[in-house]
Design a protein around this motif. Structure first.
Motif, PDB file in Angstrom:
ATOM      1  N   GLN A 232     -16.280 -51.906 -29.647  1.00 51.98           N
ATOM      2  CA  GLN A 232     -16.392 -50.259 -29.834  1.00 51.98           C
ATOM      3  C   GLN A 232     -16.311 -50.792 -32.024  1.00 51.98           C
ATOM      4  OE1 GLN A 232     -13.627 -47.416 -28.099  1.00 51.98           O
ATOM      5  NE2 GLN A 232     -13.771 -49.558 -26.328  1.00 51.98           N
TER       6      GLN A 232
ATOM      7  N   GLU B 258     -19.175 -48.836 -36.234  1.00 48.94           N
ATOM      8  CA  GLU B 258     -18.816 -47.844 -37.793  1.00 48.94           C
ATOM      9  C   GLU B 258     -18.988 -49.073 -38.973  1.00 48.94           C
ATOM     10  OE1 GLU B 258     -18.505 -45.118 -36.917  1.00 48.94           O
ATOM     11  OE2 GLU B 258     -18.189 -45.753 -34.745  1.00 48.94           O
TER      12      GLU B 258
ATOM     13  N   LEU C 237     -11.862 -46.325 -41.053  1.00 49.75           N
ATOM     14  CA  LEU C 237     -12.764 -46.776 -39.993  1.00 49.75           C
ATOM     15  C   LEU C 237     -11.693 -46.532 -38.688  1.00 49.75           C
ATOM     16  CD1 LEU C 237     -14.190 -50.285 -40.328  1.00 49.75           C
ATOM     17  CD2 LEU C 237     -15.632 -48.786 -40.960  1.00 49.75           C
TER      18      LEU C 237
ATOM     19  N   ALA D  15     -13.875 -42.842 -37.612  1.00 50.24           N
ATOM     20  CA  ALA D  15     -14.888 -43.329 -36.651  1.00 50.24           C
ATOM     21  C   ALA D  15     -15.029 -43.850 -35.170  1.00 50.24           C
ATOM     22  CB  ALA D  15     -15.593 -43.760 -38.117  1.00 50.24           C
ATOM     23  N   VAL D  16     -13.732 -44.506 -35.209  1.00 45.66           N
ATOM     24  CA  VAL D  16     -13.966 -45.140 -33.828  1.00 45.66           C
ATOM     25  C   VAL D  16     -12.971 -44.777 -33.073  1.00 45.66           C
ATOM     26  CG1 VAL D  16     -12.944 -46.504 -32.782  1.00 45.66           C
ATOM     27  CG2 VAL D  16     -13.699 -47.514 -35.186  1.00 45.66           C
TER      28      VAL D  16
ATOM     29  N   ARG E  83     -15.749 -41.387 -32.204  1.00 48.23           N
ATOM     30  CA  ARG E  83     -17.379 -42.363 -31.055  1.00 48.23           C
ATOM     31  C   ARG E  83     -16.525 -42.339 -29.386  1.00 48.23           C
ATOM     32  NH1 ARG E  83     -21.553 -44.550 -31.656  1.00 48.23           N
ATOM     33  NH2 ARG E  83     -21.557 -44.421 -34.123  1.00 48.23           N
TER      34      ARG E  83
END
Length: 445
Positions: free
Chosen positions: A178, A182, A312, A315-316, A319
């Motif tokens: 995962q 990114e 980050l 963004a993780v 998603r």
């Protein structure tokens, strides 16, 4: 119409109708019964097997529902038209359907707590009475579990994070999977020899793997966007990353613009000194932290956690929200109870004692014939010796019912040979027998 070669196990757990249906299926798959063959009447079959007629009726009803048989009014029950290729292929003649199960002496199978453990049973009782989310839960995972993990990471790993910075995953490779989308395009550095599952995960993501020497300081990361490392207990050599090398790695990552992905492998199971603090505690902006319950509970629980660098995190999470990724809610809920009740702390303490005692026996048995790659910690040991000797010992162990890996199986470009001998997943008696086999094979070699 002919008698059927069926035998019933009245002391078995499977109901008698299920046993009859299963054996009729096998007869069809083996070709003993073919399309159009007539089966005995349920009355005749019951008399033959010494059961009530209702047992035979239920078996025939099940076979008919699955399409294996068809009833013809006034004529009886017949095998349906099973055309060539419609049934699964039979195993080769004389070949067992399943290989004999080997006792795994690997680097990832932990000590098995007693199956009658009251704390374990209580955790799953609570799962059964708790109300699950109505829909998809918070993409970061169960909030109460993240809060419990934040407390534990601060207490045991020196890593101070909030619950909102933790993402629950289905294990370390899932966390890596995962994180990868990114990161900027580019190769991922992985220790060599190193964790094979991480290598495969990176390659499946369409990225190249760059080999990083597992025994030397990492002072160059140009050409990669991240470096995957196991600093607490290098997998598979068992080395702890020294403090100067930790600082060198972080400084190199800052200079070359790379992220360090820390797999905190086996960190809780040191029994020589206190566990080494997490690398992420030294630089939260540069290190993505991966942890798992696989070693402190069981691998099949499939729960881990990811603490990405702050830039980050969003963004993780976005998603995950879009893909509905995450660990199963029942496993998360059970882990929460195990943490809150102190079950994991107690289990880890017990496991340390078990591993320390077993490590001493492993050293006594194998040190006359091989060299330890690093001081033993956790649930396995790595031994250096020439490849032919390692292969001979591995093969002897397999013939005796034990499975262990060669060190060379973890290497890509680095030249290393020897054995990885795990001692977590075996019983004491199994371990002693395996060590006797290995010692004898190495002595002969």
């Amino acid at each position: 119409m002919r008698a059927l070669p069926i035998s019933l196990d009245r002391s078995g757990k499977s109901p008698l109708p299920s046993q009859i249906a299963a054996q009729v299926r096998e007869l069809v798959l083996a070709g003993t019964l073919g399309s159009g063959d007539r089966l005995p009447s349920s009355r005749a079959l019951a008399a033959e097997l010494g059961t009530s007629r209702s047992v035979a009726d239920k078996a025939y009803e099940q076979l008919a529902a699955e399409g294996w048989t068809e009833a013809r009014h006034g004529s009886g029950t017949f095998i349906s038209d099973v055309r060539p290729g419609s049934a699964r292929r039979r195993p080769a003649e004389g070949r067992p359907r399943h290989e004999a199960l080997l006792v795994r002496l690997d680097a990832g199978t932990p000590w098995g707590f007693p199956k009658q453990d009251a704390g374990w049973r209580r955790a799953w009782r609570e799962v059964s009475t708790a109300e699950p989310p109505r829909g998809y839960d918070d993409p970061r995972g169960l909030l109460d579990l993240r809060e419990a993990l934040a407390e534990r990471l601060a207490r045991t790993r020196g890593l101070s994070v909030s619950a909102d910075e933790i993402i629950i995953t289905a294990g370390t490779t899932d966390g890596l999977r995962q994180l990868l989308p990114e990161l900027p395009p580019g190769a991922i550095g992985i220790e060599d020899p190193g964790y094979r599952a991480a290598v495969e995960t990176v390659r499946c993501a369409g990225r190249d793997v760059h080999d990083l020497p597992a025994t030397l300081p990492i002072d160059r990361l140009s050409g990669v966007v991240a470096a995957y490392v196991t600093p607490a207990h290098q997998h598979p050599l068992g080395r702890v990353l020294p403090a100067p090398d930790r600082l060198t790695l972080l400084e190199t990552a800052r200079r070359d613009g790379a992220i360090v992905v820390e797999d905190d492998y086996d960190s809780e199971f040191r029994y020589d000194v206190a566990p080494v603090p997490a690398l992420a505690a030294l630089d939260r902006d540069r290190v993505a932290y991966l942890g798992t319950a696989a070693k402190s509970v069981v691998p099949t629980l499939r729960v881990g956690w990811l603490v990405p660098p702050p830039h980050l995190l969003d963004a993780v999470v976005r998603r995950r929200e879009a893909t509905h990724s995450g660990a199963a809610w029942p496993s998360q809920r059970a882990l929460l109870t195990l943490l809150r009740d102190g079950w994991i702390d107690r289990t880890v303490r017990t496991a340390r004692r078990v591993y320390a005692e077993r490590a001493a026996r492993v050293i006594a048995a194998l040190s006359p014939y091989a060299e330890l790659a690093a001081p033993i910690a956790g649930m396995y040991s790595a031994w250096l010796l020439p490849e032919p000797k390692a292969v001979r010992a591995r093969d002897a162990a397999r013939a005796a019912g034990f499975e262990l890996n060669l060190l060379s199986q973890y290497a890509r470009t680095h030249q290393v040979s020897g054995l990885v001998v795990g001692f977590g997943g075996a019983t004491d008696a199994e371990l002693d027998r395996a060590l006797g086999v290995l010692a004898a094979a190495l002595r002969r070699a």
